[in-house]
Design a protein around this motif. Structure first.
Motif, PDB file in Angstrom:
ATOM      1  N   GLY A 112       0.810  -1.216   0.000  1.00 51.53           N
ATOM      2  CA  GLY A 112       0.000   0.000   0.000  1.00 51.53           C
ATOM      3  C   GLY A 112       0.840   1.261   0.000  1.00 51.53           C
ATOM      4  O   GLY A 112       0.529   2.237  -0.693  1.00 51.53           O
ATOM      5  N   THR A 113       1.898   1.251   0.768  1.00 52.23           N
ATOM      6  CA  THR A 113       2.727   2.455   0.845  1.00 52.23           C
ATOM      7  C   THR A 113       3.319   2.780  -0.520  1.00 52.23           C
ATOM      8  O   THR A 113       3.300   3.938  -0.955  1.00 52.23           O
ATOM      9  CB  THR A 113       3.834   2.260   1.897  1.00 52.23           C
ATOM     10  OG1 THR A 113       3.203   2.019   3.157  1.00 52.23           O
ATOM     11  CG2 THR A 113       4.730   3.467   1.994  1.00 52.23           C
ATOM     12  N   LEU A 116       0.679   4.268  -2.746  1.00 52.16           N
ATOM     13  CA  LEU A 116       0.337   5.664  -2.443  1.00 52.16           C
ATOM     14  C   LEU A 116       1.472   6.602  -2.853  1.00 52.16           C
ATOM     15  O   LEU A 116       1.226   7.698  -3.377  1.00 52.16           O
ATOM     16  CB  LEU A 116       0.006   5.820  -0.958  1.00 52.16           C
ATOM     17  CG  LEU A 116      -1.229   5.041  -0.484  1.00 52.16           C
ATOM     18  CD1 LEU A 116      -1.537   5.329   0.984  1.00 52.16           C
ATOM     19  CD2 LEU A 116      -2.456   5.354  -1.332  1.00 52.16           C
ATOM     20  N   HIS A 142      -4.093   7.516   5.606  1.00 54.30           N
ATOM     21  CA  HIS A 142      -2.973   6.697   6.067  1.00 54.30           C
ATOM     22  C   HIS A 142      -1.669   7.509   6.075  1.00 54.30           C
ATOM     23  O   HIS A 142      -1.447   8.365   5.210  1.00 54.30           O
ATOM     24  CB  HIS A 142      -2.811   5.472   5.162  1.00 54.30           C
ATOM     25  CG  HIS A 142      -1.932   4.427   5.750  1.00 54.30           C
ATOM     26  ND1 HIS A 142      -0.558   4.453   5.623  1.00 54.30           N
ATOM     27  CD2 HIS A 142      -2.217   3.334   6.509  1.00 54.30           C
ATOM     28  CE1 HIS A 142      -0.043   3.412   6.263  1.00 54.30           C
ATOM     29  NE2 HIS A 142      -1.026   2.720   6.803  1.00 54.30           N
ATOM     30  N   TYR A 191      -7.871   3.334   7.823  1.00 57.55           N
ATOM     31  CA  TYR A 191      -7.341   2.198   8.597  1.00 57.55           C
ATOM     32  C   TYR A 191      -7.751   2.294  10.068  1.00 57.55           C
ATOM     33  O   TYR A 191      -8.243   1.323  10.651  1.00 57.55           O
ATOM     34  CB  TYR A 191      -5.810   2.146   8.506  1.00 57.55           C
ATOM     35  CG  TYR A 191      -5.251   1.043   9.381  1.00 57.55           C
ATOM     36  CD1 TYR A 191      -5.268  -0.269   8.931  1.00 57.55           C
ATOM     37  CD2 TYR A 191      -4.772   1.301  10.658  1.00 57.55           C
ATOM     38  CE1 TYR A 191      -4.805  -1.311   9.732  1.00 57.55           C
ATOM     39  CE2 TYR A 191      -4.310   0.271  11.468  1.00 57.55           C
ATOM     40  CZ  TYR A 191      -4.332  -1.026  11.001  1.00 57.55           C
ATOM     41  OH  TYR A 191      -3.883  -2.046  11.791  1.00 57.55           O
ATOM     42  N   ASP A 216      -7.816   5.804  -1.513  1.00 54.45           N
ATOM     43  CA  ASP A 216      -6.982   4.795  -0.858  1.00 54.45           C
ATOM     44  C   ASP A 216      -7.897   3.679  -0.358  1.00 54.45           C
ATOM     45  O   ASP A 216      -8.479   3.773   0.731  1.00 54.45           O
ATOM     46  CB  ASP A 216      -6.200   5.427   0.298  1.00 54.45           C
ATOM     47  CG  ASP A 216      -5.385   4.381   1.055  1.00 54.45           C
ATOM     48  OD1 ASP A 216      -5.334   3.215   0.588  1.00 54.45           O
ATOM     49  OD2 ASP A 216      -4.813   4.723   2.112  1.00 54.45           O
ATOM     50  N   CYS A 218      -6.630   0.675  -0.107  1.00 54.90           N
ATOM     51  CA  CYS A 218      -5.634  -0.364   0.188  1.00 54.90           C
ATOM     52  C   CYS A 218      -6.202  -1.375   1.164  1.00 54.90           C
ATOM     53  O   CYS A 218      -6.060  -2.581   1.008  1.00 54.90           O
ATOM     54  CB  CYS A 218      -4.380   0.275   0.811  1.00 54.90           C
ATOM     55  SG  CYS A 218      -3.373   1.130  -0.390  1.00 54.90           S
ATOM     56  N   PHE A 219      -6.856  -0.865   2.185  1.00 54.17           N
ATOM     57  CA  PHE A 219      -7.350  -1.740   3.245  1.00 54.17           C
ATOM     58  C   PHE A 219      -8.654  -2.437   2.816  1.00 54.17           C
ATOM     59  O   PHE A 219      -8.779  -3.655   2.924  1.00 54.17           O
ATOM     60  CB  PHE A 219      -7.570  -0.903   4.513  1.00 54.17           C
ATOM     61  CG  PHE A 219      -7.991  -1.708   5.702  1.00 54.17           C
ATOM     62  CD1 PHE A 219      -7.055  -2.380   6.463  1.00 54.17           C
ATOM     63  CD2 PHE A 219      -9.329  -1.794   6.058  1.00 54.17           C
ATOM     64  CE1 PHE A 219      -7.445  -3.131   7.560  1.00 54.17           C
ATOM     65  CE2 PHE A 219      -9.717  -2.537   7.156  1.00 54.17           C
ATOM     66  CZ  PHE A 219      -8.782  -3.215   7.904  1.00 54.17           C
ATOM     67  N   ASP A 250      -4.798  -3.285  -1.772  1.00 56.94           N
ATOM     68  CA  ASP A 250      -3.709  -4.205  -1.413  1.00 56.94           C
ATOM     69  C   ASP A 250      -4.191  -5.648  -1.487  1.00 56.94           C
ATOM     70  O   ASP A 250      -5.089  -6.046  -0.730  1.00 56.94           O
ATOM     71  CB  ASP A 250      -3.223  -3.916   0.012  1.00 56.94           C
ATOM     72  CG  ASP A 250      -2.525  -2.571   0.114  1.00 56.94           C
ATOM     73  OD1 ASP A 250      -2.359  -1.910  -0.943  1.00 56.94           O
ATOM     74  OD2 ASP A 250      -2.143  -2.195   1.228  1.00 56.94           O
ATOM     75  N   HIS A 252      -2.371  -8.057  -0.575  1.00 61.93           N
ATOM     76  CA  HIS A 252      -1.860  -8.754   0.618  1.00 61.93           C
ATOM     77  C   HIS A 252      -2.667  -8.425   1.869  1.00 61.93           C
ATOM     78  O   HIS A 252      -2.298  -8.835   2.962  1.00 61.93           O
ATOM     79  CB  HIS A 252      -0.353  -8.531   0.822  1.00 61.93           C
ATOM     80  CG  HIS A 252       0.075  -7.116   1.100  1.00 61.93           C
ATOM     81  ND1 HIS A 252       1.372  -6.695   0.893  1.00 61.93           N
ATOM     82  CD2 HIS A 252      -0.574  -6.036   1.562  1.00 61.93           C
ATOM     83  CE1 HIS A 252       1.494  -5.421   1.229  1.00 61.93           C
ATOM     84  NE2 HIS A 252       0.320  -5.003   1.642  1.00 61.93           N
ATOM     85  N   LYS A 253      -3.746  -7.703   1.686  1.00 58.67           N
ATOM     86  CA  LYS A 253      -4.670  -7.525   2.813  1.00 58.67           C
ATOM     87  C   LYS A 253      -5.872  -8.457   2.563  1.00 58.67           C
ATOM     88  O   LYS A 253      -5.743  -9.667   2.699  1.00 58.67           O
ATOM     89  CB  LYS A 253      -5.040  -6.050   2.968  1.00 58.67           C
ATOM     90  CG  LYS A 253      -3.827  -5.202   3.406  1.00 58.67           C
ATOM     91  CD  LYS A 253      -4.172  -3.813   3.849  1.00 58.67           C
ATOM     92  CE  LYS A 253      -3.002  -3.107   4.516  1.00 58.67           C
ATOM     93  NZ  LYS A 253      -1.984  -2.597   3.590  1.00 58.67           N
TER      94      LYS A 253
HETATM   95  C1  LIG Z   1      -5.815   2.482   4.203  1.00 55.51           C
HETATM   96  C2  LIG Z   1      -4.397   2.039   4.108  1.00 55.51           C
HETATM   97  N1  LIG Z   1      -3.580   2.619   3.205  1.00 55.51           N
HETATM   98  C3  LIG Z   1      -2.294   2.261   3.079  1.00 55.51           C
HETATM   99  C4  LIG Z   1      -1.738   1.292   3.888  1.00 55.51           C
HETATM  100  C5  LIG Z   1      -0.277   0.946   3.765  1.00 55.51           C
HETATM  101  O1  LIG Z   1      -0.137  -0.362   3.332  1.00 55.51           O
HETATM  102  P1  LIG Z   1       1.239  -1.176   3.477  1.00 55.51           P
HETATM  103  O2  LIG Z   1       1.412  -1.437   4.937  1.00 55.51           O
HETATM  104  O3  LIG Z   1       0.959  -2.397   2.664  1.00 55.51           O
HETATM  105  O4  LIG Z   1       2.338  -0.364   2.909  1.00 55.51           O
HETATM  106  C6  LIG Z   1      -2.550   0.666   4.839  1.00 55.51           C
HETATM  107  C7  LIG Z   1      -1.993  -0.350   5.746  1.00 55.51           C
HETATM  108  O5  LIG Z   1      -2.620  -0.776   6.689  1.00 55.51           O
HETATM  109  C8  LIG Z   1      -3.907   1.036   4.949  1.00 55.51           C
HETATM  110  O6  LIG Z   1      -4.716   0.481   5.855  1.00 55.51           O
END
Ligand SMILES: Cc1ncc(COP(=O)(O)O)c(C=O)c1O
Length: 518
Positions: A112-113, A116, A142, A191, A216, A218-219, A250, A252-253
């Motif tokens: 996710g990082t 972003l 995040h 998150y 975002d 990701c979660f 993501d 991997h989530k």
């Molecule tokens: C909403 C959100 N964005 C971004 C991220 C960052 O993901 P990563 O830890 O895979 O880099 C997270 C991680 O929990 C998240 O919950």
């Protein structure tokens, strides 16, 4: 016994170690970790508890571990699997043929990082004429956006969210947009609290200003669409929303792939174009990278591909069903305990609670839950928001939820009986007034020792000189078994010294004389 791995330079053994012995030492090291399976860890891991899935993903990973994503023409298998993952993510998130966003494209990133950071880089590089670019994010976005802004030298305009809703106000987001703004972002969901932002309204204000809007997801990007199919009131947050230009999700989530895979999607290829980095001005191969890494293992991509194929659409719907039910039961368990309240009504897969007036000390409660085998995530107080406890709920939790309620009630009673952690008055005063500059290395080492960070013996006379890692056995790692004192100290510090303290503490842990396997 002489610890050869320390003497001879960490992992490099003098003469090589037999495979079974190496694996045994990995397993020994792993035994100190939080349990990644079994449904009792509410952060960091995403476990669907699907029999055989780990083995399948590991086998797929092994097939492609040495394949290099650096050059997709040399390894078309990787290109095919990456395209299949992007295609799946696009479909889940409202893109692809027959939708309002048929031209969605994307890339697989490491997490996710990275997604972003790339979303911000792409928006920034779409406007080379803007010399001091800025992005607008709600305060619940995040932390990776702050990291992106920091890495990319983009200014971060943080819009506070109302404490009552934990949801950004679109008008406040609009007011924060300036001529130099290159991106507006929001979360689906956040998150910390699992709240879905008003994406349609925020995307509309961004579009009105001619600015890109990143969601975002990701979660929650992999669960919200399934929750909607189950009849939950999930607001529009994907490419069906006009004005949304990119989305991150993501795998991997909640797609339950092993770590190292996220997808960054753009509404079309033109929006994606500035994401690429190309360089031909050197004597080696022309570098053309869609993502931050250049050499990329095919392992995580193959593992994610296998995971999606194996679980399938019907499988994800089933996993979303059991997760939704687990969330409801956990939220009920919190509501049933006097002294706790939910930070927000669950609308995704997060249960987040805090203490009411006169309720238990949350950091002590987290320790009490840990003692009972439940690993939750404490969140420090921030800008008018109280400290809270975060539970990321995955499908593996479902069979265990009935055990959580009684344990929570018991842990709350124990936390009340123990009473809150009290920092010595002078320490509280010191930490509350700390500036990052005042934190000398000596002060940090002293604080860490006093808090029991750095392993058994650190900070007490008998252990002086043993240093971190001197102990062995359960609870003898670099962190004390009970973390309430550490969390209370961090909670008392304003964000800037809080960051510095954590950097210094983690720096104390990251030393090469750590990591001995035997
Ligand atoms: C909403 C959100 N964005 C971004 C991220 C960052 O993901 P990563 O830890 O895979 O880099 C997270 C991680 O929990 C998240 O919950």
């Amino acid at each position: 016994m002489i610890d050869e791995s320390r003497v001879a330079g960490g992992a490099l053994s003098p003469d090589g170690v037999a495979a079974e012995d190496v694996l045994a030492s990995v397993r020994r090291l792993r035994s100190a970790d939080r349990p990644t399976h079994g449904g009792r860890l509410f952060a960091y891991v995403y476990d669907p508890a699907v029999p055989g899935l780990d083995e399948l993903a590991a086998a797929a990973h092994r097939e492609s571990a040495h394949v290099n994503g650096l050059d997709p023409t040399a390894f078309p298998s990787l290109l095919a699997m990456e395209n299949a993952l992007v295609g799946a993510a696009g479909r889940v998130l409202g893109g692809g043929p027959g939708t309002t966003a048929p031209d969605v494209v994307g890339s697989v990133t490491s997490g996710g990082t990275e997604s972003l950071i790339l979303a911000v880089k792409t928006a920034r590089d779409a406007h080379p004429e803007i010399t001091a670019p800025r992005i607008v994010v709600p305060s619940t976005a995040h932390a990776a956006f702050a990291k992106a802004a920091h890495y990319l030298r983009v200014a971060l305009d943080v819009v506070p969210v109302p404490v009552a809703t934990l949801r950004p106000d679109p008008a406040a987001m609009a007011a924060a947009i300036r001529p130099e703004t290159v991106l507006v972002a929001c979360s689906a969901p956040s998150y910390a609290h699992g709240v879905v932002d008003p994406v349609a309204e925020i995307a509309a204000v961004a579009a009105d200003a001619g600015v890109r809007c990143h969601v975002d997801a990701c979660f929650g990007g992999w669960t919200l669409p399934y929750l909607r199919r189950l009849g939950e009131p999930v607001p529009a947050f994907d490419f069906a929303v006009p004005g949304v230009t990119s989305i991150s999700v993501d795998l991997h989530k909640y797609a339950y792939a092993p770590k190292g895979v996220s997808v960054l999607l753009h509404r079309n290829a033109a929006l994606r174009a500035p994401q690429y980095f190309a360089y031909a001005d050197w004597p080696g191969y022309t570098m053309i990278n869609p993502v931050i890494a250049s050499t990329r293992s095919g392992g995580p991509i193959a593992a994610a591909y296998a995971t999606l194929r194996h679980i399938g659409d019907a499988g994800y719907l089933r996993l979303a069903t059991v997760t939704r039910d687990a969330v409801a039961s956990l939220a009920d368990a919190v509501r049933a305990v006097d002294g706790l309240r939910l930070m927000a009504e669950p609308e995704s897969t997060v249960v987040c609670f805090t203490a009411t007036e006169g309720g238990p000390d949350l950091f002590v409660l987290v320790d009490e839950l840990t003692e009972r085998g439940w690993h939750t995530q404490p969140q420090l107080s921030y800008a008018g928001l109280p400290a809270s406890v975060h539970l990321t709920v995955t499908a593996a939790v479902a069979p265990r939820v009935a055990e959580f309620g009684p344990d929570l009630a018991e842990a709350v009673a124990a936390a009340r009986a123990a009473g809150p952690v009290r920092l010595p008055a002078e320490l509280a005063a010191l930490v509350g007034a700390l500036t990052p500059e005042a934190l000398t290395p000596e002060l940090v080492v002293g604080l860490a020792a006093g808090l029991g960070l750095g392993g058994p013996g650190a900070g007490n006379e008998s252990g002086a000189g043993n240093g971190p890692g001197a102990g062995s056995g359960p609870g003898s790692g670099p962190l004390p078994e009970r973390m309430a004192l550490v969390n209370t100290l961090l909670d008392a510090a304003p964000p800037a010294p809080r960051e510095r303290l954590l950097v210094e503490f983690v720096g104390l842990l990251q030393r090469p004389d750590w990591g001995s396997a035997d």
